[in-house]
Structures are given as C-alpha cells and as structure tokens.
Design an enzyme around this catalytic site. Structure first.
Site, PDB file in Angstrom:
ATOM      1  N   ARG A 121      14.215  -2.538  81.890  1.00  0.00           N
ATOM      2  CA  ARG A 121      13.913  -2.080  80.250  1.00  0.00           C
ATOM      3  C   ARG A 121      14.530  -0.623  80.236  1.00  0.00           C
ATOM      4  NH1 ARG A 121       9.365  -4.751  77.316  1.00  0.00           N
ATOM      5  NH2 ARG A 121      10.172  -7.095  77.420  1.00  0.00           N
ATOM      6  N   GLN A 126      19.289  -2.797  76.676  1.00  0.00           N
ATOM      7  CA  GLN A 126      18.649  -3.118  75.361  1.00  0.00           C
ATOM      8  C   GLN A 126      19.092  -4.531  74.766  1.00  0.00           C
ATOM      9  OE1 GLN A 126      17.918   0.121  72.813  1.00  0.00           O
ATOM     10  NE2 GLN A 126      15.942   0.871  73.880  1.00  0.00           N
ATOM     11  N   ASP A 129      18.555  -7.952  76.777  1.00  0.00           N
ATOM     12  CA  ASP A 129      17.291  -8.205  76.847  1.00  0.00           C
ATOM     13  C   ASP A 129      16.890  -9.455  76.186  1.00  0.00           C
ATOM     14  OD1 ASP A 129      14.599  -8.233  77.573  1.00  0.00           O
ATOM     15  OD2 ASP A 129      14.123  -6.310  76.939  1.00  0.00           O
ATOM     16  N   SER A 132      12.963  -9.327  75.078  1.00  0.00           N
ATOM     17  CA  SER A 132      12.702  -8.802  73.611  1.00  0.00           C
ATOM     18  C   SER A 132      13.132  -9.640  72.432  1.00  0.00           C
ATOM     19  CB  SER A 132      13.449  -7.359  73.574  1.00  0.00           C
ATOM     20  OG  SER A 132      12.906  -6.432  74.464  1.00  0.00           O
ATOM     21  N   TYR A 229       5.782  -2.369  80.342  1.00  0.00           N
ATOM     22  CA  TYR A 229       4.812  -3.454  80.284  1.00  0.00           C
ATOM     23  C   TYR A 229       3.174  -3.037  80.688  1.00  0.00           C
ATOM     24  CZ  TYR A 229       8.688  -6.838  80.840  1.00  0.00           C
ATOM     25  OH  TYR A 229       9.757  -7.462  80.380  1.00  0.00           O
TER      26      TYR A 229
END
Length: 375
Positions: A121, A126, A129, A132, A229
């Site tokens: 992360r 991004q 990912d 996500s 997380y």
C-alpha cells in the site's frame, strides 16, 4: 514476449484477467497476447472482441505454448501450465496463506509466482492494487445485496398514506469496501453509521455524511496496523467496543461487515447474541465470510436466517459484477507490468530490492522466496 490469458477454472469465477482494452495496450508495448477461448464469457466479452483487439484466440495448449507471462484472476493450478517457458511469470491473486501447497507447486515447476494481493500500500502501487479495486465493487454490491434481501425501502418517503422511515445501516470496518458501502447506502437514502478500530477513519466516515461510532477514552488501542490494515486490539478496547456495538447494533436494520486481517482468520465482530437483539427482518451482509466470517453463524455461499435475521454470505462478491471487476483487475495487471517494462529488453523486469517486486514475488529459481511465507 508472449502473454497468456487463461480462462478461469475456479467454481463461480466469472472474471477475466485481460480485456480487449488491455490486450491492445500490451500489443502496443510490443508483446504478443494469446487468450484462451471462452476466457471472457463470464464478463460478457466474446472471443471475437479479443481477436479484433489483436490477440490470438485458441485452446489452452495453444495459449500457453511459449508463454513468458501467464495472467489469471485466481491463480491457476501449476500442473495445468505445461507449455509455458521455464521461469515464466504467473501473475494473479494467489491466496498464499490459504493455498501454500499451490505455491510450492509453482516453485517445483520453476515458475515465478507473483501474488497481486501482496501489492504494498504505497503511492506508486495504487493503480496496481487489486484488493482496492475489487473491494470497491464488493462494498457497492454488499449494499445492493442488503437492499435486495431487506423487505423495506431504504430512503425516507413522505406519502399521503404516511411516512416511511429511512433504513438504518451500520458498516463495520472502514477500509475500501466499507467506505464504498457507506457512500452507496447514503446515495440510496439510508441513515448510515460506521465503526473501525483505526481512529484515522473517523474523519473519512464523517466526510461521507455518516455517523462515526467509536470507543472513546480507552487506553491500549492498538488498531493502527501496518499498510493501511487494522491490527490487533487491546483487551480493554475489545471489551469497550463490544459493549458499544451491542447497544448500537440492536437499533439497526442492516449491518455490513468488512473486517479482514491479512494472513489471519477474519475477526469476529457480530455474535449470536447481538444478532438476537436485532429486529426480525433485519439483514447482515458478511463480506469476510470466505475467511471465516465476521458474523457468528454466517455460511459461505448461502443466505441463512438466525433469530429472524438474514445473514448474507455470498462468495466472491466482485465476480458478481464480472464486467466491471474484470476491467479494473485487468488494468491493475497492465499498470503493474507496464511500470516495469524495459523497452530494450522487450519485457518487464522486476529488479531485486524493489519494494513492489520483493513484496509480491513468491517463488523464483525453484524456491519459495517471499519473506512473509518463509516466516
């Protein structure tokens, strides 16, 4: 450089790891793309669309022949990848902790397994990912599933016959899925509240127009985990949160749980006693049901009723929005490979010591090399 896109073999999996859009982009980089016939059927992409994009469409053997990179949504069985080159990359969601034998199989076959869900992360990752992108859709779909099972309207309605009260929705776990669930429930007109062990999410909840439900003034909160997380909570916090949630959950019409801790069973958030406190006809959607479940009594792949409350435990929720989920997943894969593409070599190169490469590489040279698995 040959990239193979396989038809998914897991039960109920409708997604595909490449779309005509990403096929064109890979070809633009100089790669050759082969797609297994029928790979896009579940996502409403026919073979002709891939052919028109420039891919070679054929059976599995032809698709894998000479493949340097194999793309999948769920990791394929290494025994089914004969024909790929020695040391070929396999990029997919690997479930490394739950499917360790499969990872060992990749090592034994001389393949380099890349677990896309281990993507760190960090800012530059991004767009790569998959957790996500897929969680975003899961949060949205969870609200639609709840609305479908709920026997009442979501928004407040004022009619000549009287007023219909807005549904009260409580979201537990405010990661990507939770935030999307909040936003979707708000758009449908519900009265929304949410909770999380990470204090940083309080402002995010408020920014979406929902009410934050948080434990205050309790020492020993350890919910701020690494990588965005949630982590473990102190016993004091767990006790205080349980009391707060129990009082709040009894007043809710719909509860959506999204809490996961990587590498561990999903934390239990809703007990049987809490379910019994809800009024009959209420709905609970457990997005963590495949990892053991946040809700006591949730059953993976089923909608069950306990104390008059429906507990929704659909498997593989992103696959239930296969077209959009595939488009996002495919872009994640393309963004990853293109970021490491070496024009002179005509292929992606994942250097040692790179934060992304070290995080997602599971096997290389016949061995398991990922530190998280070796621990």
């Amino acid at each position: 450089m040959r990239i193979a896109v396989l038809r998914e073999s897991a039960d109920g999996e409708k997604r595909v790891a490449a779309t005509p859009e990403t096929v064109k982009k890979f070809i633009g980089l100089g790669a050759e793309v082969a797609v297994e016939a029928g790979a896009g059927d579940g996502a409403a992409i026919d073979d002709q669309a891939y052919a028109d994009a420039g891919a070679r469409v054929g059976d599995r053997a032809a698709t894998l022949a000479g493949a340097d990179i194999v793309l999948g949504v769920q990791a394929p069985d290494p025994a089914t990848l004969s024909g790929a080159t020695q040391g070929a990359w396999v990029a997919a969601a690997m479930n490394p902790f739950g499917e360790r034998a499969r990872i060992d199989g990749y090592a034994a076959a001389g393949l380099e397994a890349l677990a896309m869900e281990f993507m760190p992360r960090i800012t530059r990752a991004q767009s790569m990912d998959i957790l996500s992108s897929q969680s975003n859709l899961s949060g949205y779909k969870a609200v639609l599933d709840a609305a479908s099972e709920y026997g009442r309207a979501f928004p407040m309605m004022m009619t000549a016959a009287g007023t219909v009260s807005a549904a009260r929705v409580f979201v537990m776990g405010v990661g990507v899925a939770g935030l999307q669930a909040i936003a979707t429930a708000r758009r449908l007109g519900a009265q929304v509240s949410a909770t999380d062990v990470r204090s940083a999410t309080k402002e995010q909840i408020q920014s979406l127009g929902a009410k934050p439900i948080f434990v205050e003034n309790v020492a020993g909160i350890e919910g701020e985990g690494s990588g965005g997380y949630a982590g473990e909570m102190s016993p004091e916090y767990q006790k205080a949160q349980a009391e707060l949630v129990s009082a709040h959950i009894a007043k809710q019409d719909i509860v959506i749980t999204t809490a996961l801790i990587p590498g561990r069973a999903a934390p239990r958030l809703v007990s049987d006693a809490q379910l019994a406190s809800m009024r009959p006809g209420s709905v609970v959607v457990d997005l963590a049901v495949e990892q053991g479940g946040n809700v006591e009594g949730a059953v993976a792949g089923e909608v069950v009723v306990r104390h008059g409350v429906k507990i929704v435990g659909h498997r593989n929720v992103p696959s239930r929005l296969a077209a959009d989920a595939s488009a996002l997943f495919a872009r994640n894969l393309f963004n990853f490979l293109s970021a490491f593409w070496d024009k002179e070599a005509g292929r992606p190169i994942l250097p040692d010591g790179d934060e992304i490469g070290d995080a997602i590489r599971l096997t290389r040279g016949g061995e398991v090399v990922n530190q998280r698995l070796m621990q």
